[in-house]
Design an enzyme around this catalytic site. Structure first.
Site, short mmCIF file in Angstrom:
data_model
loop_
_atom_site.label_atom_id
_atom_site.label_comp_id
_atom_site.label_asym_id
_atom_site.label_seq_id
_atom_site.Cartn_x
_atom_site.Cartn_y
_atom_site.Cartn_z
N LYS A 1 0.81 -1.22 0.00
CA LYS A 1 0.00 0.00 0.00
C LYS A 1 0.84 1.26 0.00
O LYS A 1 0.45 2.27 -0.56
CB LYS A 1 -0.95 0.01 1.20
CG LYS A 1 -1.98 -1.07 1.10
CD LYS A 1 -3.30 -0.69 1.71
CE LYS A 1 -4.30 -1.71 1.25
NZ LYS A 1 -5.58 -1.63 1.80
N LYS B 1 -6.54 -8.32 -6.44
CA LYS B 1 -7.72 -8.58 -5.64
C LYS B 1 -8.82 -7.56 -5.96
O LYS B 1 -8.52 -6.39 -6.21
CB LYS B 1 -7.33 -8.46 -4.16
CG LYS B 1 -8.13 -9.34 -3.23
CD LYS B 1 -7.58 -9.26 -1.83
CE LYS B 1 -8.68 -8.81 -0.89
NZ LYS B 1 -8.34 -8.83 0.51
N LYS C 1 -12.00 -1.90 -3.25
CA LYS C 1 -12.79 -0.67 -3.28
C LYS C 1 -11.98 0.48 -3.83
O LYS C 1 -12.52 1.50 -4.24
CB LYS C 1 -13.23 -0.32 -1.85
CG LYS C 1 -14.21 -1.29 -1.26
CD LYS C 1 -14.36 -1.03 0.24
CE LYS C 1 -15.18 -2.13 0.88
NZ LYS C 1 -14.99 -2.15 2.34
#
Ligand code: TRP
Length: 332
Positions: A113, A196, A199
Site C-alpha cells: 500500500k 484482488k 474498493k
C-alpha cells in the site's frame, strides 16, 4: 461450555463488494450458531487511507446494511462501529509500546500500500496491524475469520499477545487462531485477474458492489476481461480472469470449481458470462433490495449499531481495565 468468541470486520472504505461478500461476510453467517460473534465496522482502519467525512459516515451505514442483508443477525451477533468503543484506540497505543518496528516492517500489506513513497506513507498505515491486534485481543477473541491476505496480520497479533503476556502475566491474552475461510475466498478484479477485487481500484468495472442494480451487474460481467482461448477452463496462471469468473460462479452457485469448469468446458465465454450474470443477479438482488431498505431507515440502522456498541463495551471495558492495572497505570 461457553461458545468460542470470534471477532472480525470489514474496513468502511467504500461500497461493500462481491469480494467482501463471498470472501468474508457470507462465511460468517453459519458461525453465528457456533460462536459468540463480534462483527465490527472497521472505521478506524478505514481512515488509514484518507476518507471524506460524509462519505465515511455513509460507507459505515452501508457496510452495516450489507452485514445484515447478507445474513448477520443483530439478535445473534454484536454489530458495531469500531470507533464507538474507545478501547480499540487506547489498547492499540499500549500494544504499540510492545511491538518492535522490525515486526511491522515485515508486513507485506504495508509494503504494497505504501508503494515507493515510503516517506509520505502515513504512520496509521504502518501501525494498522497493531490496531487490528487491539481489536482482537481487547475482546479476548480466540478465533478470527480472515482471508489469506490477513493471515500475516493475525500472526503478528499472536506475537504481540505473547510479548504482552511475557511482560505482565502468562495467558492474559489468548493467542487468537485464524479461521481460514473455505474455497472461493479470493475474488479478483474483473479487469485484472492477478489483482484482488478492491474498493480503491479506480475502475468501477473492476468490481461488483452490493448496491449495483441488475443491469449494472450484467454489464460489468459482460465487459469483464477474458481471453481468446477456446472454451472455459480453470487455470489461474494462464487464464487468471476466466479462473476468477469460474470461482465467482462456483461460490454463488454453492458448487465446486471443477463442476463449473466441467459444465462449461466447451461453452463460449460469452455464454458462460451471460449465465454468470443471470446467477449473480438472482443471488445478489435480494441482498441489494434489503440493503436499500435498511439505508432508507437510518434511524433503525443506527439503533442497532448503538445497541451493538453497548454490548461491545460491556465485554471490552473489564478487559481494558485489567490491562491498565497490569501495566501499572495509577488507578484514580
Ligand atoms: N484488516 C482487515 C481487512 O482489511 C479488517 C480488520 C480490521 C479485521 N480489524 C480486524 C479483520 C480484526 C479481523 C479482525 O480485511
Amino acid at each position: 461450555m461457553a461458545k468460542p468468541r470470534i471477532l472480525s470486520g470489514v474496513r468502511t472504505t467504500g461500497d461493500p463488494h462481491l469480494g467482501n461478500y463471498l470472501g468474508a461476510i457470507r462465511n460468517w453467517v453459519p458461525m453465528q450458531d457456533t460462536h459468540e460473534c463480534f462483527f465490527m465496522l472497521a472505521d478506524l482502519h478505514a481512515i488509514a487511507t484518507p476518507q471524506a467525512p460524509a462519505a465515511l459516515t455513509s460507507q459505515t451505514r452501508e457496510t452495516a446494511a450489507a452485514y445484515i442483508a447478507c445474513g448477520i443477525d443483530p439478535a445473534k451477533s454484536v454489530i458495531f462501529p469500531q470507533s464507538a468503543v474507545s478501547m480499540h484506540s487506547e489498547l492499540a497505543w499500549i500494544l504499540s509500546c510492545h511491538t518492535p518496528l522490525g515486526w511491522l516492517s515485515r508486513m507485506t500489506q504495508f509494503k504494497d500500500k505504501a508503494g515507493k513513497n515510503k516517506e509520505g506513507a502515513l504512520l496509521g498505515l504502518y501501525s494498522y496491524p497493531v490496531l487490528m491486534a487491539a481489536d482482537i485481543l481487547g475482546y479476548h477473541a480466540t478465533h478470527v475469520p480472515v482471508g489469506e491476505d490477513q493471515k500475516q496480520h493475525l500472526e503478528l497479533a499472536r506475537d504481540i499477545a505473547g510479548a504482552f503476556n511475557r511482560a505482565y502475566g502468562e495467558d492474559f491474552f489468548p493467542l487468537p487462531e485464524p479461521l481460514i475461510l473455505g474455497e472461493a475466498t479470493r475474488v479478483m478484479s474483473l479487469r485484472d485477474g492477478k489483482k484482488k477485487m478492491s474498493k480503491s481500484d479506480p475502475s468501477d468495472y473492476s468490481r461488483i458492489t452490493l448496491t449495483d442494480d441488475a443491469d449494472t451487474i450484467a454489464k460489468k460481467i459482460r465487459k469483464a476481461t477474458s481471453d481468446s482461448i477456446e472454451g472455459v477452463s480453470y487455470d489461474s496462471e494462464q487464464r487468471p480472469e476466466v479462473a476468477n469468473l469460474i470461482t465467482i460462479y462456483a461460490a454463488l452457485a454453492d458448487t465446486s470449481i471443477d463442476a463449473v469448469a466441467a459444465q462449461y468446458a466447451s461453452a463460449q465465454t460469452s455464454r458462460f458470462k451471460s449465465d454468470l450474470a443471470d446467477l449473480a443477479v438472482e443471488k445478489l438482488s435480494p441482498i441489494t433490495a434489503q440493503m436499500r431498505a435498511l439505508m432508507d431507515d437510518s434511524a433503525y440502522l443506527d439503533g442497532i449499531l448503538r445497541q451493538g456498541a453497548e454490548k461491545a463495551r460491556a465485554v471490552a471495558t473489564p478487559i481494558h481495565q485489567e490491562v491498565m492495572k497490569r501495566v501499572g497505570f495509577l488507578q484514580v
